[in-house]
Scaffold this motif. Structure first.
Motif, PDB file in Angstrom:
ATOM      1  N   LEU A 117       0.820  -1.212   0.000  1.00 50.58           N
ATOM      2  CA  LEU A 117       0.000   0.000   0.000  1.00 50.58           C
ATOM      3  C   LEU A 117       0.853   1.261   0.000  1.00 50.58           C
ATOM      4  CD1 LEU A 117      -3.231   0.642   1.974  1.00 50.58           C
ATOM      5  CD2 LEU A 117      -1.351   2.260   2.203  1.00 50.58           C
ATOM      6  N   CYS A 118       1.916   1.295   0.797  1.00 47.38           N
ATOM      7  CA  CYS A 118       2.751   2.489   0.889  1.00 47.38           C
ATOM      8  C   CYS A 118       3.367   2.847  -0.462  1.00 47.38           C
ATOM      9  CB  CYS A 118       3.850   2.288   1.935  1.00 47.38           C
ATOM     10  SG  CYS A 118       3.229   2.164   3.625  1.00 47.38           S
ATOM     11  N   SER A 119       3.850   1.836  -1.156  1.00 51.08           N
ATOM     12  CA  SER A 119       4.446   2.074  -2.464  1.00 51.08           C
ATOM     13  C   SER A 119       3.392   2.531  -3.468  1.00 51.08           C
ATOM     14  CB  SER A 119       5.135   0.804  -2.968  1.00 51.08           C
ATOM     15  OG  SER A 119       5.613   0.988  -4.289  1.00 51.08           O
ATOM     16  N   GLN A 120       2.271   1.815  -3.539  1.00 54.36           N
ATOM     17  CA  GLN A 120       1.266   2.099  -4.561  1.00 54.36           C
ATOM     18  C   GLN A 120       0.521   3.405  -4.314  1.00 54.36           C
ATOM     19  OE1 GLN A 120       1.206   0.140  -7.324  1.00 54.36           O
ATOM     20  NE2 GLN A 120       2.956  -0.734  -6.258  1.00 54.36           N
ATOM     21  N   ARG A 121       0.268   3.732  -3.060  1.00 56.29           N
ATOM     22  CA  ARG A 121      -0.529   4.921  -2.767  1.00 56.29           C
ATOM     23  C   ARG A 121       0.316   6.185  -2.670  1.00 56.29           C
ATOM     24  NH1 ARG A 121      -4.907   4.590   1.959  1.00 56.29           N
ATOM     25  NH2 ARG A 121      -5.785   3.173   0.389  1.00 56.29           N
ATOM     26  N   TYR A 122       1.596   6.066  -2.300  1.00 52.92           N
ATOM     27  CA  TYR A 122       2.396   7.259  -2.035  1.00 52.92           C
ATOM     28  C   TYR A 122       3.665   7.359  -2.892  1.00 52.92           C
ATOM     29  CZ  TYR A 122      -0.663   7.130   2.032  1.00 52.92           C
ATOM     30  OH  TYR A 122      -1.765   7.059   2.847  1.00 52.92           O
ATOM     31  N   LEU A 123       4.512   6.341  -2.842  1.00 54.62           N
ATOM     32  CA  LEU A 123       5.827   6.460  -3.476  1.00 54.62           C
ATOM     33  C   LEU A 123       5.748   6.420  -4.996  1.00 54.62           C
ATOM     34  CD1 LEU A 123       7.903   4.234  -1.022  1.00 54.62           C
ATOM     35  CD2 LEU A 123       7.539   6.713  -0.953  1.00 54.62           C
ATOM     36  N   GLN A 124       5.012   5.471  -5.541  1.00 56.17           N
ATOM     37  CA  GLN A 124       4.910   5.379  -6.997  1.00 56.17           C
ATOM     38  C   GLN A 124       4.255   6.622  -7.611  1.00 56.17           C
ATOM     39  OE1 GLN A 124       6.148   3.437  -9.341  1.00 56.17           O
ATOM     40  NE2 GLN A 124       7.327   2.323  -7.795  1.00 56.17           N
ATOM     41  N   PRO A 125       3.180   7.162  -7.035  1.00 55.46           N
ATOM     42  CA  PRO A 125       2.638   8.411  -7.582  1.00 55.46           C
ATOM     43  C   PRO A 125       3.640   9.558  -7.568  1.00 55.46           C
ATOM     44  CG  PRO A 125       1.004   7.349  -6.203  1.00 55.46           C
ATOM     45  CD  PRO A 125       2.283   6.570  -6.025  1.00 55.46           C
ATOM     46  N   MET A 126       4.521   9.611  -6.554  1.00 53.59           N
ATOM     47  CA  MET A 126       5.553  10.643  -6.536  1.00 53.59           C
ATOM     48  C   MET A 126       6.511  10.462  -7.704  1.00 53.59           C
ATOM     49  SD  MET A 126       6.495  11.008  -2.476  1.00 53.59           S
ATOM     50  CE  MET A 126       7.695  12.317  -2.754  1.00 53.59           C
ATOM     51  N   ILE A 127       6.928   9.225  -7.944  1.00 53.33           N
ATOM     52  CA  ILE A 127       7.858   8.938  -9.038  1.00 53.33           C
ATOM     53  C   ILE A 127       7.231   9.280 -10.382  1.00 53.33           C
ATOM     54  CG2 ILE A 127       9.089   7.092 -10.254  1.00 53.33           C
ATOM     55  CD1 ILE A 127       9.437   5.715  -7.531  1.00 53.33           C
ATOM     56  N   ARG A 128       5.945   9.004 -10.548  1.00 50.39           N
ATOM     57  CA  ARG A 128       5.260   9.237 -11.823  1.00 50.39           C
ATOM     58  C   ARG A 128       4.811  10.676 -12.021  1.00 50.39           C
ATOM     59  NH1 ARG A 128       2.503   4.460 -10.242  1.00 50.39           N
ATOM     60  NH2 ARG A 128       0.614   5.703  -9.900  1.00 50.39           N
ATOM     61  N   GLY A 129       5.104  11.540 -11.061  1.00 47.23           N
ATOM     62  CA  GLY A 129       4.725  12.941 -11.205  1.00 47.23           C
ATOM     63  C   GLY A 129       3.251  13.195 -11.000  1.00 47.23           C
ATOM     64  N   LYS A 130       2.566  12.322 -10.284  1.00 46.12           N
ATOM     65  CA  LYS A 130       1.140  12.475 -10.049  1.00 46.12           C
ATOM     66  C   LYS A 130       0.830  13.160  -8.724  1.00 46.12           C
ATOM     67  CE  LYS A 130      -0.113  10.370 -13.822  1.00 46.12           C
ATOM     68  NZ  LYS A 130      -0.798  11.108 -14.904  1.00 46.12           N
ATOM     69  N   VAL A 131       1.852  13.573  -8.024  1.00 44.97           N
ATOM     70  CA  VAL A 131       1.675  14.229  -6.733  1.00 44.97           C
ATOM     71  C   VAL A 131       2.403  15.562  -6.740  1.00 44.97           C
ATOM     72  CG1 VAL A 131       2.139  14.069  -4.257  1.00 44.97           C
ATOM     73  CG2 VAL A 131       1.476  12.029  -5.540  1.00 44.97           C
ATOM     74  N   GLN A 132       1.753  16.577  -6.259  1.00 50.68           N
ATOM     75  CA  GLN A 132       2.388  17.879  -6.151  1.00 50.68           C
ATOM     76  C   GLN A 132       2.965  18.038  -4.758  1.00 50.68           C
ATOM     77  OE1 GLN A 132      -0.204  21.261  -6.364  1.00 50.68           O
ATOM     78  NE2 GLN A 132       1.445  22.671  -6.840  1.00 50.68           N
ATOM     79  N   ILE A 133       4.256  18.277  -4.695  1.00 46.07           N
ATOM     80  CA  ILE A 133       4.874  18.623  -3.420  1.00 46.07           C
ATOM     81  C   ILE A 133       5.504  20.001  -3.586  1.00 46.07           C
ATOM     82  CG2 ILE A 133       5.356  16.190  -2.902  1.00 46.07           C
ATOM     83  CD1 ILE A 133       8.341  16.846  -3.413  1.00 46.07           C
ATOM     84  N   PRO A 134       5.643  20.749  -2.515  1.00 50.57           N
ATOM     85  CA  PRO A 134       6.245  22.083  -2.642  1.00 50.57           C
ATOM     86  C   PRO A 134       7.719  21.979  -3.001  1.00 50.57           C
ATOM     87  CG  PRO A 134       5.903  21.524  -0.336  1.00 50.57           C
ATOM     88  CD  PRO A 134       5.230  20.451  -1.128  1.00 50.57           C
ATOM     89  N   ALA A 135       8.122  22.700  -4.035  1.00 48.54           N
ATOM     90  CA  ALA A 135       9.532  22.692  -4.414  1.00 48.54           C
ATOM     91  C   ALA A 135      10.364  23.461  -3.409  1.00 48.54           C
ATOM     92  CB  ALA A 135       9.699  23.285  -5.808  1.00 48.54           C
ATOM     93  N   HIS A 136       9.776  24.481  -2.808  1.00 52.81           N
ATOM     94  CA  HIS A 136      10.510  25.337  -1.872  1.00 52.81           C
ATOM     95  C   HIS A 136       9.771  25.382  -0.545  1.00 52.81           C
ATOM     96  CE1 HIS A 136      11.155  29.572  -0.200  1.00 52.81           C
ATOM     97  NE2 HIS A 136      12.261  28.908   0.050  1.00 52.81           N
ATOM     98  N   ILE A 137      10.504  25.148   0.531  1.00 54.16           N
ATOM     99  CA  ILE A 137       9.952  25.257   1.877  1.00 54.16           C
ATOM    100  C   ILE A 137      10.823  26.231   2.663  1.00 54.16           C
ATOM    101  CG2 ILE A 137       9.402  24.037   4.012  1.00 54.16           C
ATOM    102  CD1 ILE A 137       8.960  21.526   2.380  1.00 54.16           C
ATOM    103  N   GLY A 138      10.252  27.379   2.995  1.00 56.00           N
ATOM    104  CA  GLY A 138      10.956  28.386   3.776  1.00 56.00           C
ATOM    105  C   GLY A 138      10.597  28.297   5.243  1.00 56.00           C
ATOM    106  N   LYS A 139      11.292  29.074   6.059  1.00 60.10           N
ATOM    107  CA  LYS A 139      11.104  28.997   7.505  1.00 60.10           C
ATOM    108  C   LYS A 139       9.686  29.352   7.941  1.00 60.10           C
ATOM    109  CE  LYS A 139      15.935  29.861   8.792  1.00 60.10           C
ATOM    110  NZ  LYS A 139      16.865  30.769   9.476  1.00 60.10           N
ATOM    111  N   GLU A 140       8.977  30.129   7.116  1.00 63.13           N
ATOM    112  CA  GLU A 140       7.625  30.539   7.474  1.00 63.13           C
ATOM    113  C   GLU A 140       6.578  29.489   7.098  1.00 63.13           C
ATOM    114  OE1 GLU A 140       8.133  31.120   3.278  1.00 63.13           O
ATOM    115  OE2 GLU A 140       9.418  31.645   4.995  1.00 63.13           O
ATOM    116  N   ASP A 141       6.986  28.468   6.361  1.00 65.80           N
ATOM    117  CA  ASP A 141       6.055  27.455   5.879  1.00 65.80           C
ATOM    118  C   ASP A 141       5.603  26.538   7.013  1.00 65.80           C
ATOM    119  OD1 ASP A 141       5.175  24.857   4.493  1.00 65.80           O
ATOM    120  OD2 ASP A 141       5.514  26.176   2.785  1.00 65.80           O
ATOM    121  N   VAL A 142       4.333  26.129   6.965  1.00 69.61           N
ATOM    122  CA  VAL A 142       3.787  25.270   8.009  1.00 69.61           C
ATOM    123  C   VAL A 142       4.516  23.936   8.073  1.00 69.61           C
ATOM    124  CG1 VAL A 142       2.017  24.277   6.484  1.00 69.61           C
ATOM    125  CG2 VAL A 142       1.634  24.342   8.967  1.00 69.61           C
TER     126      VAL A 142
END
Length: 301
Positions: A117-142
């Motif tokens: 489940l961890c691979s299919q639901r989270y890691l593989q979508p990251m590899i395939r570009g199906k998940v948006q993560i913040p490219a930049h995280i500054g000190k003010e970011d939550v």
């Protein structure tokens, strides 16, 4: 049809230096941390991509970091997250230096190759570009305190290397990925404009291959199937700089490396890096580095 041809061309240049194939990690422990300083270690890092996850963690100073089509003014404490296959590069700021950690690990290190489940639901979508993560995280970011804590803990674990530290490092990286998903649970269908990414990879790979030859806007426009005017507007939009400016910056970076590491004359280096006029090379080099090529060699030899 032209887009398909360019994508096939991209696949044919996978050994390009822009597609970084150098293994930064041990196959048995696919995680590594590199302390770097720009411009001390290198004048700039041109746009490139790789198959590993990369984190840029700024420790001191200022510089510029580009991730895909966004350029950021980086300062102490900033964190940049680059997923596999995404373009990224670094540039120095005049009269400034930037110390940072380059943290690189394979997604397989976290278990992306597992059928669970961890691979299919989270890691593989990251590899395939199906998940948006913040490219930049500054000190003010939550997210900042959670992400920085994972990176700081991993840094300490790799420095001390007590028994079982590898398990703890993997745990910290899994906590990092978990934090990203907790803050962005509804973004699984995100996908960056892949056509623009592929076209830009074709262009920068051509620059890497032929930077020391005559490269014109018309040449690059033809690579993308654009008119010259459309190509110039597009390149500035996706990189933040004009094509000729980017090409000159890359050539000057190569010249600086040659001055620092080799014994060729200034004239020879100018010719080897695509400058057919020595006075023009000297003028551009001094404008970029605030010293002549000879002074640069003396100060960095």
């Amino acid at each position: 049809m032209k887009d398909n041809e360019n994508i096939e061309k991209l696949r044919g240049i996978r050994d390009s230096a822009y597609h970084e194939t150098k293994r930064h990690t041990d196959i048995m422990f696919a995680f590594n941390i590199y302390p770097c300083t720009i411009p001390k270690d290198f004048t700039f890092v041109p746009l490139h991509w790789q198959d590993s996850m990369e984190v840029i963690y700024v420790k001191r100073g200022r510089g510029r970091v580009q991730v895909d089509f966004m350029t950021y003014e980086a300062e102490e404490g900033d964190i940049f997250l680059i997923l596999p296959g995404h373009l990224h590069g670094l540039r120095s700021v005049v009269r400034e230096s930037m110390e940072y950690e380059n943290i690189i690990f394979d997604m397989s290190f976290l278990g992306s190759d597992s059928v669970d489940l961890c691979s299919q639901r989270y890691l593989q979508p990251m590899i395939r570009g199906k998940v948006q993560i913040p490219a930049h995280i500054g000190k003010e970011d939550v997210l900042y305190s959670k992400i920085a804590a994972c990176l700081d803990a991993s840094d300490h674990l790799c420095a001390v290397r007590s028994r079982g530290y590898e398990l703890a490092v993997k745990g910290q990286m899994l906590l990092l990925v978990s934090a990203l998903f907790q803050e962005a649970p509804d973004r699984e269908e995100y996908n960056i404009d892949d056509r623009n990414v592929q076209k830009l990879k074709v262009v920068i790979s051509r620059i890497e291959k032929d930077y020391n030859k005559k490269l014109t806007v018309d040449d690059m426009a033809a690579e993308c199937g654009y008119s010259a005017s459309h190509f110039m507007r597009w390149f500035r939009k996706v990189t933040g700089t004009a094509f000729l400016g980017y090409l000159i910056e890359y050539r000057l970076g190569k010249a600086a490396q040659a001055l620092r590491n080799g014994d060729d004359t200034v004239l020879e280096i100018a010719e080897q890096t695509g400058f057919d006029n020595l006075s023009n090379f000297n003028r551009l080099f001094k404008k970029r580095f605030e010293m002549t090529p000879s002074q640069f060699r003396k100060n960095n030899g």
